[in-house]
Write a protein that holds these residues in place. Structure first.
Motif, PDB file in Angstrom:
ATOM      1  N   LYS A  60      10.175  -6.437  -8.830  1.00 36.81           N
ATOM      2  CA  LYS A  60      10.743  -5.289  -8.104  1.00 36.81           C
ATOM      3  C   LYS A  60      10.059  -5.107  -6.752  1.00 36.81           C
ATOM      4  O   LYS A  60      10.725  -4.922  -5.743  1.00 36.81           O
ATOM      5  N   ARG A  61       8.725  -5.166  -6.743  1.00 34.47           N
ATOM      6  CA  ARG A  61       7.995  -4.983  -5.474  1.00 34.47           C
ATOM      7  C   ARG A  61       8.399  -6.051  -4.457  1.00 34.47           C
ATOM      8  O   ARG A  61       8.627  -5.778  -3.299  1.00 34.47           O
ATOM      9  N   TYR A  62       8.509  -7.290  -4.960  1.00 35.63           N
ATOM     10  CA  TYR A  62       8.820  -8.406  -4.057  1.00 35.63           C
ATOM     11  C   TYR A  62      10.212  -8.240  -3.440  1.00 35.63           C
ATOM     12  O   TYR A  62      10.386  -8.305  -2.227  1.00 35.63           O
ATOM     13  N   LEU A  63      11.213  -8.022  -4.312  1.00 41.44           N
ATOM     14  CA  LEU A  63      12.591  -7.965  -3.815  1.00 41.44           C
ATOM     15  C   LEU A  63      12.818  -6.746  -2.915  1.00 41.44           C
ATOM     16  O   LEU A  63      13.487  -6.855  -1.887  1.00 41.44           O
ATOM     17  N   LEU A  64      12.232  -5.612  -3.293  1.00 43.60           N
ATOM     18  CA  LEU A  64      12.407  -4.412  -2.454  1.00 43.60           C
ATOM     19  C   LEU A  64      11.786  -4.623  -1.080  1.00 43.60           C
ATOM     20  O   LEU A  64      12.380  -4.268  -0.055  1.00 43.60           O
ATOM     21  N   ASN A  65      10.599  -5.217  -1.071  1.00 39.37           N
ATOM     22  CA  ASN A  65       9.932  -5.442   0.215  1.00 39.37           C
ATOM     23  C   ASN A  65      10.724  -6.450   1.057  1.00 39.37           C
ATOM     24  O   ASN A  65      10.945  -6.229   2.252  1.00 39.37           O
ATOM     25  N   ALA A  66      11.173  -7.536   0.420  1.00 41.41           N
ATOM     26  CA  ALA A  66      11.925  -8.554   1.173  1.00 41.41           C
ATOM     27  C   ALA A  66      13.202  -7.943   1.745  1.00 41.41           C
ATOM     28  O   ALA A  66      13.581  -8.216   2.893  1.00 41.41           O
ATOM     29  N   LEU A  67      13.855  -7.099   0.957  1.00 46.63           N
ATOM     30  CA  LEU A  67      15.080  -6.457   1.441  1.00 46.63           C
ATOM     31  C   LEU A  67      14.762  -5.490   2.596  1.00 46.63           C
ATOM     32  O   LEU A  67      15.460  -5.474   3.614  1.00 46.63           O
ATOM     33  N   ALA A  68      13.697  -4.715   2.435  1.00 39.77           N
ATOM     34  CA  ALA A  68      13.323  -3.750   3.476  1.00 39.77           C
ATOM     35  C   ALA A  68      12.964  -4.466   4.781  1.00 39.77           C
ATOM     36  O   ALA A  68      13.289  -3.989   5.870  1.00 39.77           O
ATOM     37  N   VAL A  69      12.329  -5.632   4.667  1.00 37.52           N
ATOM     38  CA  VAL A  69      11.986  -6.411   5.870  1.00 37.52           C
ATOM     39  C   VAL A  69      13.283  -6.812   6.590  1.00 37.52           C
ATOM     40  O   VAL A  69      13.423  -6.638   7.802  1.00 37.52           O
ATOM     41  N   GLU A  70      14.262  -7.317   5.829  1.00 41.73           N
ATOM     42  CA  GLU A  70      15.529  -7.744   6.446  1.00 41.73           C
ATOM     43  C   GLU A  70      16.284  -6.577   7.063  1.00 41.73           C
ATOM     44  O   GLU A  70      16.931  -6.721   8.093  1.00 41.73           O
ATOM     45  N   LEU A  71      16.190  -5.416   6.398  1.00 41.83           N
ATOM     46  CA  LEU A  71      16.909  -4.230   6.909  1.00 41.83           C
ATOM     47  C   LEU A  71      16.176  -3.568   8.071  1.00 41.83           C
ATOM     48  O   LEU A  71      16.659  -2.608   8.634  1.00 41.83           O
ATOM     49  N   LYS A  72      14.985  -4.067   8.352  1.00 47.53           N
ATOM     50  CA  LYS A  72      14.106  -3.456   9.361  1.00 47.53           C
ATOM     51  C   LYS A  72      13.857  -1.975   9.025  1.00 47.53           C
ATOM     52  O   LYS A  72      13.903  -1.092   9.894  1.00 47.53           O
ATOM     53  N   ALA A  73      13.630  -1.729   7.734  1.00 50.04           N
ATOM     54  CA  ALA A  73      13.358  -0.353   7.288  1.00 50.04           C
ATOM     55  C   ALA A  73      11.940   0.039   7.692  1.00 50.04           C
ATOM     56  O   ALA A  73      11.052  -0.814   7.774  1.00 50.04           O
ATOM     57  N   ASN A  74      11.731   1.336   7.936  1.00 52.45           N
ATOM     58  CA  ASN A  74      10.379   1.817   8.259  1.00 52.45           C
ATOM     59  C   ASN A  74       9.570   2.065   7.000  1.00 52.45           C
ATOM     60  O   ASN A  74       8.351   2.028   7.026  1.00 52.45           O
ATOM     61  N   SER A  75      10.276   2.388   5.900  1.00 55.54           N
ATOM     62  CA  SER A  75       9.549   2.626   4.655  1.00 55.54           C
ATOM     63  C   SER A  75      10.425   2.394   3.433  1.00 55.54           C
ATOM     64  O   SER A  75      11.659   2.430   3.515  1.00 55.54           O
ATOM     65  N   ILE A  76       9.736   2.154   2.316  1.00 49.78           N
ATOM     66  CA  ILE A  76      10.398   2.047   1.013  1.00 49.78           C
ATOM     67  C   ILE A  76       9.991   3.287   0.231  1.00 49.78           C
ATOM     68  O   ILE A  76       8.796   3.533   0.015  1.00 49.78           O
TER      69      ILE A  76
END
Ligand code: Q46
Ligand code: ZN
Ligand code: ZN
Length: 317
Positions: A142-158
């Protein structure tokens, strides 16, 4: 019949921790204000942010999706929802259905990452093949996929739905096993590293689990009540949480007092010794040369799947 402390109408909720009877309207206001105050106090969300919320389908993340969707205009941020289908049979299918409904209700875009589509297997098989407890494998995935997705979305936070009871329990556990350098990692906000590690925030850090349940009930919010069939109810963490709830009942306000004092002193705890580097295979954050996701998938599937998972996410974003 008890009356609401604010408006005098019939009260429907008693908050033991604050010795307060409230009607449903003022209870909602109380909870939403508390989340807003947590966001401000710990600087969790700033104007213009893109926030990715990990939506499991359970009560905490679902209630958080509702509250954040209400607060997004006044703070001025964009809310995205991410659901990971963990491939745990019917339980996962139910959660995915709820996630879709919450996305419609809150008018926040939803991205579903289906583990079986990415890896060809779900959490039960990964745990079996690596001989690790399912929740430990699940946490890494979960940590890996959420972070990888957030990186692609250019999110500021999860954002995650961890509540006050969860956080107090995790912190107490680290005290008991004297893993003090883990405590700063349990703060309401953990900063990221540009381009590959997105900051983590916990807007329900000061909200009691019981209040979250009541909020869902009073507002008819749909969530999955059923427990994960892989949950282990024999762990120290599980028992601690149960005992903390009993103590809170006898000493109302104990948990919130503990957490607030702890956060004030969090700087005094030893800093984690492990430095964050980039996995030499997939480039995602890792404490060693190879990240846990690449290690687990290599053991279970014969090949480290970090690069493949990242490609998959890039394509769907
Ligand atoms: S989903 Fe995953 Fe939980 Fe199920 S396997 Fe454990 S960690 S219990 S929040
Ligand atoms: Zn009222
Ligand atoms: Zn990796």
């Amino acid at each position: 019949m008890p009356k609401c402390r604010i408006c005098g109408r019939k009260a429907v909720v008693y908050l033991r921790h604050s010795r307060l009877w409230l009607c449903s309207e003022h209870f909602n206001e109380f909870i939403e204000n508390r989340v807003m105050r947590t966001i401000k106090r710990y600087n969790l969300i700033r104007k213009g942010d893109r926030v990715l919320l990990g939506l499991s389908g359970g009560k905490d993340s679902v209630v958080l999706a509702h509250i954040l969707s209400k607060l997004r205009e006044s703070i001025g941020f964009k809310l995205y929802l991410a659901h990971i289908n963990l491939g745990i049979g019917e339980y996962s299918e139910k959660n995915a259905e709820v996630a879709k409904k919450i996305s419609e209700k809150t008018n926040a875009p939803l991205i579903i990452l289906d583990l079986r589509k990415i890896l060809g297997v779900g959490i039960p098989e990964l745990a079996l093949k690596t001989r690790r407890p399912p929740c430990s494998v699940c946490g890494v995935v979960k940590r890996y996929l959420l972070n990888a997705l957030a990186v692609e979305l250019k999110a500021n936070s999860i954002a995650t739905g961890h509540n006050l009871d969860d956080m107090a329990t995790f912190i107490l556990k680290e005290f008991l096993v004297q893993n003090l350098e883990q405590i700063p990692k349990l703060a309401p906000r953990i900063e990221g590293v540009k381009d590959y590690l997105v900051a983590k925030i916990k807007p329900l850090y000061e909200t009691y689990e019981e209040d979250i349940k009541k909020y869902a009930e009073l507002n008819n919010i749909l969530y999955v009540e059923e427990k994960c069939p892989l949950a282990d109810e024999t762990t120290l963490t599980w028992h601690l949480k149960k005992h903390l709830r009993d103590l809170e009942y006898r000493f109302p306000g104990l948990t919130i007092g503990f957490i607030r004092r702890l956060v004030k002193n969090i700087e005094k705890y030893p800093k984690p010794g492990d430095t964050i580097r980039r996995c030499s295979i997939c480039g995602m954050p890792s404490s060693g040369k190879i990240c846990s996701f690449c290690k687990i998938t290599e053991k279970a599937l014969g090949k480290p799947m970090g690069p493949h998972a990242r490609e998959y996410i890039k394509e769907i974003v």
